[in-house]
Design a protein around this motif. Sequence first.
Motif, PDB file in Angstrom:
ATOM      1  N   GLN A  50       0.853  -1.184   0.000  1.00  0.00           N
ATOM      2  CA  GLN A  50       0.000   0.000   0.000  1.00  0.00           C
ATOM      3  C   GLN A  50       0.893   1.239   0.000  1.00  0.00           C
ATOM      4  O   GLN A  50       1.983   1.231   0.580  1.00  0.00           O
ATOM      5  N   GLU A  51       0.413   2.301  -0.628  1.00  0.00           N
ATOM      6  CA  GLU A  51       1.221   3.505  -0.800  1.00  0.00           C
ATOM      7  C   GLU A  51       1.698   4.108   0.514  1.00  0.00           C
ATOM      8  O   GLU A  51       2.825   4.585   0.611  1.00  0.00           O
ATOM      9  N   GLU A  52       0.879   4.081   1.540  1.00  0.00           N
ATOM     10  CA  GLU A  52       1.260   4.695   2.811  1.00  0.00           C
ATOM     11  C   GLU A  52       2.334   3.888   3.551  1.00  0.00           C
ATOM     12  O   GLU A  52       2.973   4.390   4.471  1.00  0.00           O
ATOM     13  N   ASN A  53       2.545   2.643   3.153  1.00  0.00           N
ATOM     14  CA  ASN A  53       3.542   1.787   3.801  1.00  0.00           C
ATOM     15  C   ASN A  53       4.813   1.598   2.971  1.00  0.00           C
ATOM     16  O   ASN A  53       5.620   0.719   3.284  1.00  0.00           O
ATOM     17  N   ARG A  55       7.655   3.297   2.567  1.00  0.00           N
ATOM     18  CA  ARG A  55       8.954   3.511   3.204  1.00  0.00           C
ATOM     19  C   ARG A  55       9.373   2.325   4.080  1.00  0.00           C
ATOM     20  O   ARG A  55      10.469   1.779   3.894  1.00  0.00           O
TER      21      ARG A  55
END
Length: 174
Positions: A50-53, A55
């Motif tokens: 998912q984009e928010e994860n 990093r």
Amino acid sequence: MILAKFGNIVEQYQRLLYTICFQLVHDHHIAEDLVQETFLSAYNHIDSCQEENIRPWLARIAANKAKDHLKSAYNRRVLATQDDAIKETECLNIAAPGNPEDLTVSADELETICQMVHGLKEPYKMVSELYFLQEKDVDEIAKLLKRPSKTVHTQLYRAKRLLQQQISERSVRG
């Protein structure tokens, strides 16, 4: 569109991933290679993140790549070879400081050394005969004796110590 988006991810996180890899492997070139492997793996599995994860996901991949490298047989073999080379250099510096001409051995000394090698007990005798007298390399010896090369390295190191001890004792008596 995915390629452009991934290019932005590479730009944004390449320094972070390099830092993670370098802190684990302590080699600039290997760290660079591991960052490339990280991005390749991430690109192949980008749909599972998912984009928010992104990093922490990339950081975990980089750390795992570095840890895998450190555990790899290739890395252990290279480190073992480097350690042996360092030990051999130290032994030469201790045993014979000075010019290379000082390292020449007379026929009598050579015969004495051959007798010492033949007088070693197993598992050092066969390994030493193959290495010192027949000038075979460690990998050849490992194949011939059906032993792991790390075992052969260890046996050679110990045989060298035994031989150095015998030579030292001879020079004290002589």
